[in-house]
Design an enzyme around this catalytic site. Structure first.
Site, PDB file in Angstrom:
ATOM      1  CG  ASP A 119     -18.201  -6.113 -18.955  1.00  0.00           C
ATOM      2  OD1 ASP A 119     -18.559  -6.111 -17.757  1.00  0.00           O
ATOM      3  OD2 ASP A 119     -17.840  -5.085 -19.559  1.00  0.00           O
ATOM      4  CB  VAL A 123     -21.119   4.636 -29.254  1.00  0.00           C
ATOM      5  CG1 VAL A 123     -21.988   3.990 -30.318  1.00  0.00           C
ATOM      6  CG2 VAL A 123     -20.369   3.577 -28.470  1.00  0.00           C
ATOM      7  N   GLY A 181     -23.015   7.887 -27.039  1.00  0.00           N
ATOM      8  CA  GLY A 181     -22.584   7.626 -25.678  1.00  0.00           C
ATOM      9  C   GLY A 181     -21.090   7.424 -25.606  1.00  0.00           C
ATOM     10  CG  PHE A 235     -12.705   0.048 -24.926  1.00  0.00           C
ATOM     11  CD1 PHE A 235     -12.959  -0.071 -26.276  1.00  0.00           C
ATOM     12  CD2 PHE A 235     -13.248  -0.892 -24.066  1.00  0.00           C
ATOM     13  CE1 PHE A 235     -13.726  -1.110 -26.752  1.00  0.00           C
ATOM     14  CE2 PHE A 235     -14.006  -1.933 -24.541  1.00  0.00           C
ATOM     15  CZ  PHE A 235     -14.253  -2.043 -25.890  1.00  0.00           C
ATOM     16  CE  LYS A 289     -16.753  -0.724 -28.773  1.00  0.00           C
ATOM     17  NZ  LYS A 289     -17.294  -1.625 -27.733  1.00  0.00           N
TER      18      LYS A 289
END
Ligand code: NAG
Ligand code: NAG
Ligand code: NAG
Ligand code: NAG
Ligand code: NAG
Ligand code: NAG
Length: 668
Positions: free
Chosen positions: A472, A352, A345, A349, A365
């Site tokens: 978040d 992945v 995905g 920023f 990531k």
């Protein structure tokens, strides 16, 4: 930059080495005239002297000039041949003679000589020309080569007056040439220029009455002469002359010599070469390396923005319990060179990837290189999540910072993120997950997900050494393992707060995702425990309803339409109506659903004071406490609505907060 200086330096050293090399291969001197001072440059025999700008080889001393012989040599020896190198030198020499007869004819003559013995032989006057005497004549002890410019026929074998000859160890020439028809007159009293060339074993003699190069006449060419057979390796170069009853003034007016230098052994000039040449080469190499290094540095400097990633390693290393540092090579290999096939995905920023590290599936990531934000988030993630261990937190196993690549390695979550199941078909129609994104989660799973996230948040807020604000929380940051256990991930915006230091109970930079942000955030610009709780409440409602927080029906994002919508139905007593239509009626436990919805609404209370803590939320979910009271109508957001933790912290920061309500929001 010192580049121009370095280039000059490089150039100079190159020129220097060229000069050095050419200089040592040549034996050269040039007497344009002879002065008294040049006596030290010469080896003069007893009778010879410098006078009237010339070497007077047989001078007129107080009227006595007959029966003289003399020699004059250059004071430095010349290496004529080398046994070691099996090499014979070659040379050119040009000199101007002036021979003025005092008798008719003049006598006897002058010779250019090469010999290792500079002493003038006794009784070498008269016919001997200072070359040999009666004893040494014709013997190898003489060790001399002469090019004679004879002015008088002195014995029967001798040539006529005025001839040129080549003599080896003898006054008898091996070859002689009369000058009668050449226009060159040796003893005419005027300057005559001669040039002698020794090259390829042959001696060639040229002569000219004017000295001009083009008027040079070839007077004599010798047969092949291997001088190493007659002369010693090192010889002196010079002139000899004699008079008898017949007399003349034998003068050398100028003399230039240029020969190949084949000196090899303990000769100083060669030693100098041995030292200098490698030294200069080393200097050039060092200079070259320095230039290369400076270019490279400058290039690197230009590629890197100034404060791109200052001391990133220090920041991470000093945090306790830092996760493992990997090599870029290992991770590149693990992800198949970040192959698009392994892409799981793309986030705010970075991208992945799935990978295989140490035989374990991992998610990598890769923070996008050009994101300044990315670096802060990278450090935040490594330092916060890296030191946290909870079954409902995604485990960060490693990191890597190399060649400007920022990489994070997590445990692999086979079921992907929660949002794909909640909003499945509509948003992620063409995703690459192995398993059913279209398959919805059962009520039981949903309840367990909510419970898991609550446990994770409680741990962050109350359970660990330092209080951590996630800042978040949203469906796409909740990951599911193979058993659909929820794990909170993406700590890019997380901030740690010292538990002891109560004055830092909130953090000023506001960040988050619209739709999950508490109403007071827009006024205070503060992230607090209560704003995390609010976002959790929104998440709870999402999970129950299976819809996004700000749906297409919402007019504006801040009002979090899902909160309005649910509250509306709750007010009308139709709580069960909010439940995801994809859930089967029979599996829904109405009581449990109502409890969860009420809890979610309580967390989304506009007034932060009225939101429950995560501890309370957990108690309600565990059935240890009743759900909090929630008004039938969504209360109006009251201003000022300071979160309790915030209020006790800084009383005057309220003013600050209200002055800059929206400017610092960084939505994602
Ligand atoms: C001859 O002497 C002059 C004056 O001292 C000097 O400049 C010159 O270099 C000398 N010539 C040689 C070849 O040594
Ligand atoms: C001597 O002069 C000849 C012709 O000018 C030239 O080819 C040769 O290289 C010179 N030799 C030396 C040692 O200077
Ligand atoms: C020739 O010269 C050598 C050395 O200078 C000397 O010993 C010898 O006596 C000389 N011969 C005659 C005949 O003078
Ligand atoms: C050389 O010049 C001298 C003096 O001028 C003269 O006596 C003699 O005959 C000349 N010799 C030749 C070979 O030209
Ligand atoms: C000169 O003579 C020596 C000794 O006979 C010999 O070794 C050498 O090769 C000869 N050199 C030339 C150039 O003929
Ligand atoms: C030189 O001249 C003198 C007298 O003029 C004479 O006696 C003598 O024999 C001459 N010598 C030679 C070698 O010619």
């Amino acid at each position: 930059m010192h580049l121009p200086w370095l280039v000059k330096y490089q150039l100079a050293s190159t020129i220097f080495i060229i000069i050095t090399l050419t200089k040592v291969t040549c034996f050269y001197f040039n007497f344009l005239t002879f002065q008294k001072e040049n006596e030290s440059d010469l080896l003069l025999s007893k009778n010879s002297l410098i006078y009237l700008d010339a070497i007077q080889v047989t001078p007129d001393i107080r009227g006595r000039i007959h029966d003289y012989s003399g020699r004059a040599f250059y004071n430095k020896p010349y290496k004529l041949w080398s046994k070691k190198k099996n090499q014979i030198a070659s040379f050119n020499t040009t000199f101007v003679l002036n021979i003025t007869p005092e008798t008719t004819p003049g006598g006897e003559g002058l010779a250019f000589i090469l010999t290792s013995d500079t002493t003038l032989p006794q009784n070498s006057d008269g016919e001997w020309l200072g070359i040999v005497n009666a004893t040494s004549n014709g013997t190898s002890q003489a060790g001399i080569l002469a090019v004679e410019f004879d002015t008088r026929k002195s014995f029967t074998e001798d040539g006529p007056d005025n001839h040129v000859g080549i003599n080896i160890n003898s006054i008898n020439s091996i070859q002689q040439v009369p000058l009668i028809n050449t226009g060159v007159n040796v003893s005419s009293g005027i300057n005559v220029t001669f040039k002698i060339q020794y090259m390829n074993d042959m001696i060639t003699v040229f002569g000219s009455m004017t000295g001009f190069e083009e008027s040079m006449k070839t007077l004599l060419v010798s047969p092949p002469l291997n001088l190493s057979n007659y002369l010693q390796e090192v010889v002196y170069l010079g002139f000899s002359a004699s008079t008898s009853n017949y007399t003349e003034l034998n003068c050398v007016r100028s003399w230039e010599f240029s020969g190949v230098d084949i000196a090899d052994d303990d000769n100083k000039s060669l030693l100098w070469v041995y030292i200098t040449v490698p030294l200069v080469i080393v200097i050039i190499i060092i200079g070259g390396l320095a230039i290369f290094f400076l270019y490279w540095q400058r290039k690197r400097h230009m590629e890197m923005p100034e404060d791109a990633y200052p001391r990133i390693e220090d920041q991470i290393q000093y945090s306790s319990m830092a996760p493992k540092k990997f090599k870029l090579m290992e991770i590149t290999k693990a992800t198949g060179g970040f192959s698009p096939q392994n892409k799981l995905g793309e986030g705010g920023f970075g991208t992945v990837y799935k990978g295989l590290l140490d035989n374990k599936e991992v998610a990598v990531k890769r923070v996008s290189k050009n994101s300044r934000q990315g670096k802060q988030e990278f450090v935040a993630e490594v330092t916060t999540i890296g030191s946290l261990h909870h079954r409902n937190l995604v485990k960060l196993t490693g990191w890597c910072y190399e060649k400007r690549e920022l990489l994070l390695v997590y445990e692999f979550m086979p079921k992907g993120s929660l949002d794909k199941y909640l909003f499945g078909d509509k948003t992620f129609g063409n995703n690459t997950l192995e398993e059913g994104c279209s398959s919805t989660l059962t009520w039981e799973t949903r309840h367990s997900v909510i419970h898991g996230v609550a446990q994770a948040l409680d741990y962050l807020h109350n359970g660990c050494e330092k209080r951590v604000l996630h800042r978040d929380i949203k469906a796409s940051n909740i990951m599911l393992d193979s058993d659909y256990n929820a794990k909170l991930g993406d700590f890019g915006l997380a901030r740690t707060i010292q538990q002891r230091n109560e004055t830092h109970h909130s953090t000023k930079e506001i960040a988050g995702t619209p739709g999950y942000m508490a109403p007071e955030t827009f006024l205070t610009s503060r992230a607090t425990v209560e704003t995390d709780v609010y976002a959790f409440g929104v998440l709870v409602l999402e999970v129950v309803c299976g819809r996004k927080p700000g749906s297409v029906y919402a007019q504006d994002d801040y009002k979090n339409s899902i909160v309005y919508w649910v509250w509306d139905l709750y007010g009308k007593g139709e709580v069960v109506g909010v439940v995801d239509a994809r859930l089967k009626k029979e599996e829904i436990k109405e009581e449990e659903v109502e409890c969860v919805v009420v809890l979610g609404l309580a967390c989304c209370h506009p007034n932060p004071h009225h939101r429950p803590s995560m501890r309370t939320v957990l108690q309600v979910l565990n059935g240890e406490a009743p759900p909090p009271e929630v008004p039938k109508e969504r209360p109006v957001f009251m201003w000022p609505a300071m979160p309790p933790s915030f209020k006790e912290a800084e009383d005057n920061s309220l003013i600050q907060g209200t002055l800059t309500p929206f400017t610092e929001i960084t939505g994602r």
